[in-house]
Scaffold this active site. Structure first.
Site, PDB file in Angstrom:
ATOM      1  CG  HIS A 102      -1.999  -1.030   1.188  1.00 41.39           C
ATOM      2  ND1 HIS A 102      -3.154  -0.930   0.447  1.00 41.39           N
ATOM      3  CD2 HIS A 102      -2.066  -2.243   1.806  1.00 41.39           C
ATOM      4  CE1 HIS A 102      -3.894  -2.008   0.623  1.00 41.39           C
ATOM      5  NE2 HIS A 102      -3.246  -2.824   1.433  1.00 41.39           N
ATOM      6  CG  ASN A 127      -7.958  -4.512   0.725  1.00 43.32           C
ATOM      7  OD1 ASN A 127      -7.100  -3.635   0.729  1.00 43.32           O
ATOM      8  ND2 ASN A 127      -7.726  -5.736   1.180  1.00 43.32           N
ATOM      9  CE1 TYR A 164      -2.917  -2.620   8.273  1.00 41.90           C
ATOM     10  CE2 TYR A 164      -2.270  -4.775   9.098  1.00 41.90           C
ATOM     11  CZ  TYR A 164      -2.805  -3.989   8.103  1.00 41.90           C
ATOM     12  OH  TYR A 164      -3.228  -4.566   6.929  1.00 41.90           O
TER      13      TYR A 164
END
Length: 501
Positions: A62, A135, A345
């Site tokens: 990404h 997504n 993350y």
């Protein structure tokens, strides 16, 4: 008056980062007009030193994207399902930031390349940040986080040549049958969306909602574009490679600049907590969708983007999304991908931006922060006089386990082991992509799908992987689809076992 007006119109004075006036924007300090540059040129040293540090590590995936600020407005009463404060009143608005991205592309890659698009949303709620990381597709390629780094590696660049490899992608996909549903979507025209504004966004994974009475539900988030779904054909998407590498980024910016604010309806699928145990397939499997006839979508809100970033690096590049950023009334589920991402993350953000990345304006919550994390590079927010340890006798922050319990579910006592999900009766990886092909796609969609698959498989993919893709992948999704792909690749399809030659 004239002198005052001239002073107001004069541009601001160039300064060093320390605020001191700079002598020149154009020339370095030298010994005479032809002599060497001097080390004592403080501003030159500062300028060069800062210049070579302008970048932070890229995201691993990404990498390329864009984003905008906006708000979320509640349009339906959801208090029967969740106690989340930002959802507790019809008409309530919560500021947010959204980042759109393309998964495997490097910075500078064409926006319109065939790929999945990321949709990450940060809600700045009164109870802290709530992040949804998803997504433009309702499913994903893998369901266990152990395979996630391998999947991403297969989509990126070869270690020897530095080039991307269709052979590498198809080798991984055809050895991972759970990827079939997502690859089917990727190889359709949904893999080349016309704009970010013309695609849906999905959290994809299953999450938990809990209401004020402690009753729990399993939920899925669907952000449905109000602009309508629009996609490019493969040829149209490739034609833009030569025209505008930043097509999607430019489109979003220009739409907001002309006040054509894009919007999405948030629709929820809500499953009673008890349904999950005996549902016909595992509802926590990220490679599956919940059929809408079983759990219809319920519109609950609206997301609008109405403000462009003021600084791309500070706001779009440095924004950090964490799957672990929940608020009371919302939590994780047994979805293994969710659980694997809870740490990854935030760890990525600490690596890229430093341990105090949450103090950056784009990441900073609007709720007050009180905890015992201290120091670290670039720290500037602090509470004077607050103790830095717990427990303490000096009025430091204290958790309230009665009001704020960890969202949880009962796990039957079992041996610790490494194993796949326990299969439900319809947990076959090829059922849902087959239904997508036969029951959802139009004849034109199916024609484009076959053309896109053949075109992608035909570029540098070894023959044995092509044959595996036909016989062990596409034919298992649908026999006709397998036949069409085989014809396109010039492959003689295997006869089913027991069939006459």
């Amino acid at each position: 008056m004239s002198a005052k007006r001239d002073e107001q119109q004069r541009p601001p004075l160039t300064t060093t980062d320390g605020g001191s006036p700079v002598q020149s924007d154009d020339t370095s300090l030298t010994v005479g007009p032809g002599g060497p540059v001097l080390l004592q040129d403080v501003y030159l040293n500062e300028k060069l030193a800062h210049f070579v540090r302008e970048r932070i590590p890229d995201r691993v995936y990404h990498v390329k994207g864009g984003g905008a600020f906006g708000y979320f407005e509640v349009t339906a009463d959801v208090t029967q399902w969740t106690k989340a404060a930002f959802l507790n009143q019809v008409g309530k608005r919560t500021p947010l930031f959204v980042r759109f991205s393309i998964v495997a592309a490097d910075e500078g890659y064409p926006d319109t390349d065939r790929d999945v698009r990321g949709v990450a949303i940060k809600f700045y709620t009164e109870e802290g940040n709530y992040d949804i990381v998803g997504n433009d597709t309702p499913v994903f390629f893998v369901r266990d986080p152990m395979k996630f780094p391998d999947f991403i590696h297969s989509q990126e660049r070869m270690p020897d040549t530095g080039l991307r490899s269709n052979n590498m992608q198809w080798d991984f996909w055809t050895l991972s049958p759970e990827s079939a549903h997502q690859v089917m979507t990727l190889m359709s025209d949904r893999g080349t969306p016309r704009t970010w504004r013309n695609m849906n966004g999905y959290a994809s994974s299953t999450y938990m909602w809990e209401n004020a009475a402690g009753k729990k539900f399993w939920v899925k988030y669907h952000f449905k574009t109000e602009q309508g779904i629009q996609n490019f054909t493969d040829a149209e998407a490739k034609a833009l490679f030569a025209q505008d590498l930043d097509y999607h980024r430019r489109d979003l910016w220009e739409a907001i600049a002309r006040k054509d604010y894009p919007a999405w309806r948030l629709e929820m699928q809500i499953m009673p907590f008890e349904d999950a145990a005996n549902y016909r397939f595992n509802p926590f499997d990220l490679t599956k969708v919940w059929p809408h006839k079983d759990y219809p979508t319920i519109p609950i809100g609206r997301m609008v983007l109405d403000r462009n970033p003021e600084n791309f690096f500070a706001q779009v590049t440095q924004v950090a999304f964490e799957v672990a950023n929940f608020v009371p009334g919302i939590g994780p589920s047994p979805d293994r991908m969710v659980l694997g991402r809870l740490f990854a993350y935030g760890d990525s953000a600490r690596y890229r931006n430093g341990p105090n990345y949450m103090q950056l304006p784009v990441n900073r919550p609007i709720a007050e922060v009180h905890n015992y994390n201290k120091d670290g590079p670039m720290r500037y927010a602090y509470t004077p006089g607050q103790p830095v340890y717990a427990p303490n006798s000096y009025g430091g922050p204290r958790a309230d386990p009665q009001r704020y319990r960890d969202p949880s579910w009962f796990v039957e006592a079992a041996e610790i082991m490494r194993t796949a999900y326990v299969a439900h009766k319809d947990d076959n990886d090829f059922i849902q992509p087959g239904m997508l092909y036969r029951n959802v796609m139009t004849p034109t969609d199916r024609d484009h799908l076959v053309s896109n698959i053949v075109g992608h498989l035909g570029q540098g993919v070894e023959r044995f992987i092509q044959e595996r893709a036909v016989n062990d992948y596409w034919s298992k999704i649908d026999p006709e689809l397998g036949e069409r792909v085989a014809r396109g690749l010039g492959i003689e399809k295997q006869q089913p076992s027991g069939a006459k030659a």
